[in-house]
Write an enzyme that holds these catalytic residues in place. Structure first.
Site, PDB file in Angstrom:
ATOM      1  N   HIS A 194      -6.364 -50.628 -17.940  1.00 30.61           N
ATOM      2  CA  HIS A 194      -5.823 -49.410 -18.430  1.00 30.61           C
ATOM      3  C   HIS A 194      -7.092 -48.775 -19.340  1.00 30.61           C
ATOM      4  O   HIS A 194      -7.108 -47.408 -19.491  1.00 30.61           O
ATOM      5  CB  HIS A 194      -4.743 -49.704 -19.472  1.00 30.61           C
ATOM      6  CG  HIS A 194      -3.999 -48.447 -19.582  1.00 30.61           C
ATOM      7  ND1 HIS A 194      -4.501 -47.158 -20.038  1.00 30.61           N
ATOM      8  CD2 HIS A 194      -2.536 -47.963 -19.600  1.00 30.61           C
ATOM      9  CE1 HIS A 194      -3.430 -46.302 -20.367  1.00 30.61           C
ATOM     10  NE2 HIS A 194      -2.383 -46.835 -19.932  1.00 30.61           N
ATOM     11  N   ASP A 243      -1.864 -41.680   0.741  1.00 31.31           N
ATOM     12  CA  ASP A 243      -1.525 -41.509   2.200  1.00 31.31           C
ATOM     13  C   ASP A 243      -2.745 -41.970   2.828  1.00 31.31           C
ATOM     14  O   ASP A 243      -3.818 -41.571   2.860  1.00 31.31           O
ATOM     15  CB  ASP A 243      -1.267 -40.051   2.486  1.00 31.31           C
ATOM     16  CG  ASP A 243      -1.140 -40.184   4.008  1.00 31.31           C
ATOM     17  OD1 ASP A 243      -1.326 -41.040   4.692  1.00 31.31           O
ATOM     18  OD2 ASP A 243      -1.033 -38.884   4.659  1.00 31.31           O
TER      19      ASP A 243
END
Length: 443
Positions: free
Chosen positions: A148, A385
């Site tokens: 993070h 994708d």
């Protein structure tokens, strides 16, 4: 679900032309330093046809040549500044398999079994890890872990879009803005807000708080419950939240839903009516700081709003009351607040003298009577994708921290929302009974 690890290796950035220097060190900025010092894990699932693993791997290597921080290592420079060494030491890439079809293990639920679909979150030096798990039906689950302190949700989602572009043979665009040194204090600095007690807490107080929460609750069973909120319900909720005393004020779907969940979870916990309860809500600074920070900024620019209420008021007043508190608290985290924080957090003498550490941590078992919400509603995580279509499942991994919620757009794609809510088992029964109810009262 028996996951078999087939291979595990380190992969490095794939450059076109001469590779850059591997001796650069980038110090963390004040927002990196105050965020969660931990790895976060995400789960993606894809139906067949799915791309070969080599396509996913090569696309990742190409993307790492643009987002070099992920392929580096965390450490301190000669001046003791913590940051990232752009040394291209690489990321871990794991191939795994399951001797079953994905349908046999669906639906994917936030449970301990999720931990086998991504690499470990403990004792890891790699800033990114990827696990590609294939099922007998041809489906594939991609488990991703990322630190993070390298990137917030906005920046991470930009990286995922770029990874997909690289896998599809496209040029990565837009390119990330990598300058973490843009957040400098003003001259003279102007600290207008109390950041000790918000983004920072006393080291001693934090230690005692974590110990008390963990000691009191370590024997209680925490279950991460997934709740689906339809577009129709969200519309009714927003209308209900925006009307009070014959006057209408429109609040966002996010504010209305968080207000509702705050009330429902508080009621389910059976807290003392005179006790205070608070929510920690992330606020992205890209569109708040003036002049505006580009959306392509890669790093962390997040602070938090902390709406607070007494339990009795939260439950006895209508939903509009809680929604207004949330809206007002988020609104206050504006340009002035961000710049005040930058001035305060850059003063190391003050932080040391007051013995302050970041308040963001994931070491507690329970946040009760408080809550935290991580909203991924506006990030294009579903746009990852690899060349054969977008995922049909996107979700956080298993985080059994009571009160730490995640909001994710439903894969249905109609604007509905899935909420992942960790609660103690004895509170979950009550939550299920009232999670769609708008009529709540304190005892």
């Amino acid at each position: 679900m028996n996951v078999k690890i087939e291979s595990s290796k380190i992969i490095k950035p794939l450059y076109e032309g001469i590779p850059p220097s591997t001796t650069t060190h980038i110090p963390f900025n004040v927002f990196d330093n105050v965020t969660f010092d931990t790895l976060m894990a995400l789960i993606y699932a894809y139906r067949p046809p799915t791309p070969p693993t080599s396509t996913i791997e090569t696309g990742l290597r190409k993307t790492l040549s643009i987002y070099r921080e992920w392929a580096g290592r965390m450490g301190e420079d000669e001046h003791g500044n913590r940051g990232i060494f752009l040394n291209d030491e690489g990321v871990r890439f794991i191939e795994a398999s399951v001797d079953a079809s994905l349908n046999e293990v669906l639906p994917l639920k936030p449970s301990p079994s999720m931990l086998s679909l991504h690499p470990s979150l403990k004792d890891v030096v790699e800033l990114i890890q990827v696990q590609v798990t294939r099922f007998t039906c041809g489906s594939v689950v991609v488990g991703f872990t990322g630190h993070h302190m390298i990137a917030d949700g906005h920046a991470a989602s930009n990286f995922f879009v770029a990874w997909g572009q690289a896998c599809r043979g496209m040029e990565i665009a837009p390119l990330p803005m990598n300058d973490r040194a843009i957040f400098r204090p003003r001259d003279p600095p102007l600290v207008e807000y109390n950041h000790a007690g918000a983004e920072f807490v006393s080291k001693l107080v934090n230690k005692e708080l974590v110990k008390v929460n963990n000691d009191e609750n370590n024997e209680k069973n925490i279950i991460v419950h997934k709740v689906h909120f339809t577009l129709e319900f969200l519309g009714k909720l927003k209308g209900h939240a925006s009307f009070m005393n014959g006057k209408a004020k429109t609040y966002s779907t996010f504010e209305s839903l968080i207000a509702h969940l705050w009330r429902v979870i508080t009621k389910s916990r059976d807290l003392n009516a005179l006790q205070n309860t608070q929510i920690r809500i992330s606020v992205d600074g890209r569109r708040r700081i003036i002049p505006r920070v580009p959306d392509e900024f890669f790093g962390n620019i997040v602070l938090w709003a902390f709406p607070t209420s007494k339990v009795k008021d939260l439950l006895d007043e209508p939903l509009h009351y809680a929604t207004k508190i949330i809206h007002d608290a988020i609104t206050k985290v504006d340009d002035k607040y961000f710049k005040s924080f930058i001035d305060f957090a850059n003063d190391e003498k003050v932080l040391t003298r007051q013995d302050l550490i970041p308040s963001a941590n994931m070491k507690e078992d329970s946040l009760s009577p408080n809550l935290e919400v991580d909203s991924w509603l506006r990030f294009p995580f579903y746009d990852l994708d690899f060349g054969t279509g977008c995922p049909f499942v996107f979700m956080p991994s298993y985080y059994p921290i009571e009160g730490m919620m995640f909001l994710v757009p439903s894969f249905i794609g109609d604007g509905s929302i899935d909420a992942f809510i960790p609660l103690y088992e004895h509170n979950l029964t009550n939550f299920k009974k009232i999670c769609y109810s708008l009529d709540l009262k304190a005892k």
